[in-house]
Motif scaffolding. Structure first.
Motif, PDB file in Angstrom:
ATOM      1  N   CYS A   1       0.883  -1.157   0.000  1.00  0.00           N
ATOM      2  CA  CYS A   1       0.000   0.000   0.000  1.00  0.00           C
ATOM      3  C   CYS A   1       0.923   1.209   0.000  1.00  0.00           C
ATOM      4  O   CYS A   1       1.591   1.494   0.993  1.00  0.00           O
ATOM      5  CB  CYS A   1      -0.902  -0.008   1.228  1.00  0.00           C
ATOM      6  SG  CYS A   1      -1.963   1.445   1.339  1.00  0.00           S
ATOM      7  N   VAL A   2       1.017   1.884  -1.137  1.00  0.00           N
ATOM      8  CA  VAL A   2       1.888   3.048  -1.284  1.00  0.00           C
ATOM      9  C   VAL A   2       1.010   4.294  -1.255  1.00  0.00           C
ATOM     10  O   VAL A   2       0.115   4.442  -2.088  1.00  0.00           O
ATOM     11  CB  VAL A   2       2.683   3.001  -2.605  1.00  0.00           C
ATOM     12  CG1 VAL A   2       3.612   4.204  -2.715  1.00  0.00           C
ATOM     13  CG2 VAL A   2       3.444   1.696  -2.732  1.00  0.00           C
ATOM     14  N   THR A   3       1.262   5.162  -0.287  1.00  0.00           N
ATOM     15  CA  THR A   3       0.541   6.423  -0.173  1.00  0.00           C
ATOM     16  C   THR A   3       1.469   7.542  -0.606  1.00  0.00           C
ATOM     17  O   THR A   3       2.592   7.648  -0.099  1.00  0.00           O
ATOM     18  CB  THR A   3       0.065   6.648   1.284  1.00  0.00           C
ATOM     19  OG1 THR A   3      -0.705   5.526   1.699  1.00  0.00           O
ATOM     20  CG2 THR A   3      -0.766   7.907   1.395  1.00  0.00           C
ATOM     21  N   LEU A   4       1.010   8.364  -1.530  1.00  0.00           N
ATOM     22  CA  LEU A   4       1.800   9.460  -2.093  1.00  0.00           C
ATOM     23  C   LEU A   4       1.054  10.766  -1.857  1.00  0.00           C
ATOM     24  O   LEU A   4      -0.020  10.974  -2.406  1.00  0.00           O
ATOM     25  CB  LEU A   4       2.042   9.229  -3.579  1.00  0.00           C
ATOM     26  CG  LEU A   4       2.762   7.908  -3.861  1.00  0.00           C
ATOM     27  CD1 LEU A   4       2.164   7.188  -5.042  1.00  0.00           C
ATOM     28  CD2 LEU A   4       4.239   8.156  -4.054  1.00  0.00           C
ATOM     29  N   THR A   5       1.630  11.612  -1.024  1.00  0.00           N
ATOM     30  CA  THR A   5       1.000  12.871  -0.648  1.00  0.00           C
ATOM     31  C   THR A   5       1.792  14.035  -1.232  1.00  0.00           C
ATOM     32  O   THR A   5       3.010  14.115  -1.013  1.00  0.00           O
ATOM     33  CB  THR A   5       0.944  13.000   0.891  1.00  0.00           C
ATOM     34  OG1 THR A   5       0.331  11.835   1.434  1.00  0.00           O
ATOM     35  CG2 THR A   5       0.166  14.221   1.307  1.00  0.00           C
ATOM     36  N   SER A   6       1.118  14.915  -1.942  1.00  0.00           N
ATOM     37  CA  SER A   6       1.780  16.113  -2.478  1.00  0.00           C
ATOM     38  C   SER A   6       1.813  17.183  -1.398  1.00  0.00           C
ATOM     39  O   SER A   6       0.884  17.306  -0.617  1.00  0.00           O
ATOM     40  CB  SER A   6       1.018  16.643  -3.692  1.00  0.00           C
ATOM     41  OG  SER A   6       1.014  15.695  -4.722  1.00  0.00           O
ATOM     42  N   HIS A   7       2.907  17.945  -1.400  1.00  0.00           N
ATOM     43  CA  HIS A   7       2.982  19.077  -0.451  1.00  0.00           C
ATOM     44  C   HIS A   7       3.637  20.277  -1.087  1.00  0.00           C
ATOM     45  O   HIS A   7       4.104  20.257  -2.176  1.00  0.00           O
ATOM     46  CB  HIS A   7       3.696  18.696   0.839  1.00  0.00           C
ATOM     47  CG  HIS A   7       5.067  18.123   0.672  1.00  0.00           C
ATOM     48  ND1 HIS A   7       5.305  16.780   0.783  1.00  0.00           N
ATOM     49  CD2 HIS A   7       6.270  18.692   0.399  1.00  0.00           C
ATOM     50  CE1 HIS A   7       6.601  16.565   0.618  1.00  0.00           C
ATOM     51  NE2 HIS A   7       7.207  17.711   0.366  1.00  0.00           N
TER      52      HIS A   7
END
Length: 184
Positions: free
Chosen positions: A178-184
Motif C-alpha cells: 500500500c503506497v501512499t503518495l501525498t503532495s505538499h
C-alpha cells in the motif's frame, strides 16, 4: 482509478546501464516526474544509480534478501517485504544474498511528495485526498473501491486518486504493498 496489469509495465534500462526495470507508474508521465514506482531485477552485486533530488524506498519481492551499503554504512539484512528508505543522492552498493532478486521501488521528489510504503495482508480504510497505489505481491487480490470490485493478478497494481472507501480481501499467504503518495 486505474488498473495497471503487470504485462503493461514498460521495460527500461537502469540509469547506470547495469540492469532493467519495469515501470509500474510515474507521475507526471515526463522525464521530470514527482514519483515513480517500478519493479527491478538485481542479478549480481553492484552500485545503484543515483537519483539526485529524490528519496527512495526499496523492498525485496523475490529472493533471500540483500545488504545495502549507503554512504559507507552497511545495513542489516533486508529481508523480503521489508520497506527500506534511503536518499537518492547517496552512494549505494547492493549485495545480493543467495542469487538474483526482484525488488519493488518507490522513488519520489522530496520537494513535492511524501511517500509511505506498507506491506499488508488485508484491510479496510477510508482513502483521503492523496494518491494510493496497491501492488499485489501474491496470487490474487480482491479490492473493493466504493462498490466497484477489482481483481489483481500477481504483480498487478491499482491506482486510486479519489477519496473512497477501500476494502482488500486476500488469501492468508498474500501480501500487497500500500503506497501512499501525498503532495505538499
Amino acid at each position: 482509478m486505474k488498473q495497471l496489469p503487470y504485462s503493461g509495465y514498460a521495460e527500461m534500462r537502469w540509469k547506470n546501464g547495469q540492469g532493467v526495470t519495469r515501470e509500474v507508474y510515474r507521475f507526471p508521465a515526463s522525464e521530470q516526474y514527482d514519483w515513480r514506482i517500478s519493479v527491478a531485477t538485481i542479478r549480481e552485486d553492484g552500485a545503484f544509480s543515483r537519483f539526485s533530488g529524490y528519496l527512495r524506498n526499496i523492498s525485496v519481492l523475490e529472493g533471500e534478501g540483500m545488504f545495502l551499503t549507503v554512504d559507507d554504512q552497511r545495513s542489516a539484512l533486508i529481508s523480503p517485504f521489508q520497506a527500506t528508505d534511503f536518499n537518492g543522492d547517496s552512494e549505494v552498493f547492493c549485495e545480493v544474498v543467495g542469487g538474483p532478486l526482484l525488488d519493488f521501488n518507490v522513488i519520489y521528489r522530496h520537494e513535492t511528495t511524501q511517500a509511505t510504503v506498507r506491506w499488508l495482508r488485508d484491510g479496510a480504510w477510508q482513502h483521503q485526498q492523496e494518491t494510493m497505489l496497491l501492488f499485489n505481491a501474491g496470487n490474487l487480490l480482491d479490492i473493493t473501491v466504493e462498490s466497484e470490485r477489482h481483481t489483481l493478478q500477481h504483480y498487478d497494481s491499482l491506482l486510486i486518486d479519489n477519496p473512497a472507501t477501500v476494502t482488500v480481501h486476500a488469501d492468508s499467504d498474500t501480501l500487497f504493498a500500500c503506497v501512499t503518495l501525498t503532495s505538499h
